[in-house]
Design a protein around this motif. Sequence first.
Motif, mmCIF file in Angstrom:
data_model
loop_
_atom_site.group_PDB
_atom_site.id
_atom_site.type_symbol
_atom_site.label_atom_id
_atom_site.label_comp_id
_atom_site.label_asym_id
_atom_site.label_seq_id
_atom_site.Cartn_x
_atom_site.Cartn_y
_atom_site.Cartn_z
ATOM 1 N N LYS A 139 0.970 -1.020 -0.120
ATOM 2 C CA LYS A 139 -0.059 -0.030 0.178
ATOM 3 C C LYS A 139 0.965 1.239 0.045
ATOM 4 O O LYS A 139 0.602 2.057 -0.785
ATOM 5 C CB LYS A 139 -0.828 -0.149 1.033
ATOM 6 C CG LYS A 139 -1.829 -1.303 1.500
ATOM 7 C CD LYS A 139 -2.852 -1.355 2.643
ATOM 8 C CE LYS A 139 -2.063 -0.994 3.928
ATOM 9 N NZ LYS A 139 -1.326 -2.422 4.272
ATOM 10 N N SER A 140 1.892 1.204 0.943
ATOM 11 C CA SER A 140 2.659 2.549 1.018
ATOM 12 C C SER A 140 3.395 2.544 -0.403
ATOM 13 O O SER A 140 3.713 3.730 -0.803
ATOM 14 C CB SER A 140 3.725 2.466 2.339
ATOM 15 O OG SER A 140 2.835 2.355 3.324
ATOM 16 N N THR A 141 3.976 1.471 -0.701
ATOM 17 C CA THR A 141 4.888 1.458 -1.844
ATOM 18 C C THR A 141 4.019 2.130 -2.977
ATOM 19 O O THR A 141 4.723 2.952 -3.826
ATOM 20 C CB THR A 141 5.413 0.199 -2.391
ATOM 21 O OG1 THR A 141 6.094 -0.147 -0.783
ATOM 22 C CG2 THR A 141 6.442 0.124 -3.246
ATOM 23 N N PHE B 270 -2.711 10.066 1.549
ATOM 24 C CA PHE B 270 -2.747 9.727 3.075
ATOM 25 C C PHE B 270 -2.158 8.555 3.152
ATOM 26 O O PHE B 270 -2.866 7.329 2.751
ATOM 27 C CB PHE B 270 -4.057 10.084 3.479
ATOM 28 C CG PHE B 270 -4.559 11.598 3.636
ATOM 29 C CD1 PHE B 270 -4.356 12.481 4.758
ATOM 30 C CD2 PHE B 270 -5.210 12.072 2.676
ATOM 31 C CE1 PHE B 270 -4.790 13.749 4.832
ATOM 32 C CE2 PHE B 270 -5.936 13.118 2.572
ATOM 33 C CZ PHE B 270 -5.471 14.163 3.783
ATOM 34 N N ASP B 271 -1.094 8.518 4.085
ATOM 35 C CA ASP B 271 -0.781 7.044 4.225
ATOM 36 C C ASP B 271 -0.849 6.746 5.780
ATOM 37 O O ASP B 271 0.056 6.984 6.620
ATOM 38 C CB ASP B 271 0.826 6.614 4.172
ATOM 39 C CG ASP B 271 1.185 5.202 3.842
ATOM 40 O OD1 ASP B 271 0.401 4.423 4.172
ATOM 41 O OD2 ASP B 271 2.557 4.964 3.768
ATOM 42 N N GLU B 272 -1.872 5.995 5.874
ATOM 43 C CA GLU B 272 -2.413 5.675 7.435
ATOM 44 C C GLU B 272 -2.323 7.026 8.301
ATOM 45 O O GLU B 272 -1.542 6.692 9.314
ATOM 46 C CB GLU B 272 -1.294 4.349 8.012
ATOM 47 C CG GLU B 272 -1.880 3.140 7.284
ATOM 48 C CD GLU B 272 -1.145 1.992 7.963
ATOM 49 O OE1 GLU B 272 -1.441 1.996 9.352
ATOM 50 O OE2 GLU B 272 -0.671 1.166 7.154
ATOM 51 N N PRO B 273 -3.052 8.003 7.929
ATOM 52 C CA PRO B 273 -2.889 9.210 8.767
ATOM 53 C C PRO B 273 -3.230 9.110 10.295
ATOM 54 O O PRO B 273 -2.768 9.974 11.051
ATOM 55 C CB PRO B 273 -3.952 9.935 8.067
ATOM 56 C CG PRO B 273 -4.611 9.207 7.331
ATOM 57 C CD PRO B 273 -3.962 8.095 6.839
HETATM 58 MG MG MG Z 1 2.379 1.301 4.904
#
Ligand code: MG
Length: 243
Positions: A40-42, A160-163
């Motif tokens: 997901k983050s990548t 947004f990455d797991e804000p």
């Molecule tokens: Mg992540």
Amino acid sequence: MIEVKDICKSFGNLQVLKKVSLTVNNGDVVAVIGPSGSGKSTMLRCINRLEVIDGGSISVDGAEINGNDKQIRKIRQNMGMVFQSFNLFPHLTVYDNIALAPRLIHRKKKEELDPLVDELLQKVGLRDKKDSFPAQLSGGQQQRIAIARALAMKPNYMLFDEPTSALDPELIGEVLVVIRQLALEGMTMIIVTHEMNFARDTADRVVMMDGGQIIEEGAPDRLFQDPENERTRAFLHSVIGRQ
Ligand SMILES: [Mg+2]
Ligand SMILES: Nc1ncnc2c1ncn2[C@@H]1O[C@H](COP(=O)(O)OP(=O)(O)OP(=O)(O)O)[C@@H](O)[C@H]1O
């Protein structure tokens, strides 16, 4: 509009993204869910070129991201990114954290910066914290300032990455309220989140990643109520079972 087509990304021998495709139209709010390590983050980092893809293509507003420095700078300015850890500059006040990029990049002067910062602080409900330093704020307040800072460049897109993942439970709501408000205002957003209720009531579309692929995508009500993929079902069961 963001068009991600068949992107691949490996770190050494580990293939983290395997032909991921995703289209985000203007005004869309897309929630990305999936287990830890699923990529997901990548994927988000590839979209704003914090990572370089090995294959496939990413286009923003019809222009393919091709590695030209000037274009990448422009794309980053047009995409606000908010991370799990707030990443505010600790030695700068709230005002200076928010004003820094518009001052340096848009060469804005105090007369323009003052009302801009004021407007953004109002949006995140923190007008009284203008002169505070990050260490004087709660986690939820720091994250709201990080959102204001990302909005200061007037981006068309927010990633947004797991804000809310680093926040104490009682502080999560105040950050989600701000993101929900942005959604209502029509901001185009991709939000990686573990907050399933939030994804359900805010997103237009939910994307489920597993093993470096998008294994299922759909309207939140359908995906949460009646997942098509067995792995989506198992993932939702494990997450919602814990909430
Ligand atoms: Mg992540
Ligand atoms: N810079 C890197 N170098 C090497 N491996 C990496 C790097 N960044 C990510 N990885 C690996 O790529 C895989 C996917 O990571 P990613 O951070 O995209 O997952 P994620 O879905 O965001 O997980 P989480 O929910 O835990 O944040 C993981 O196995 C991770 O260890």
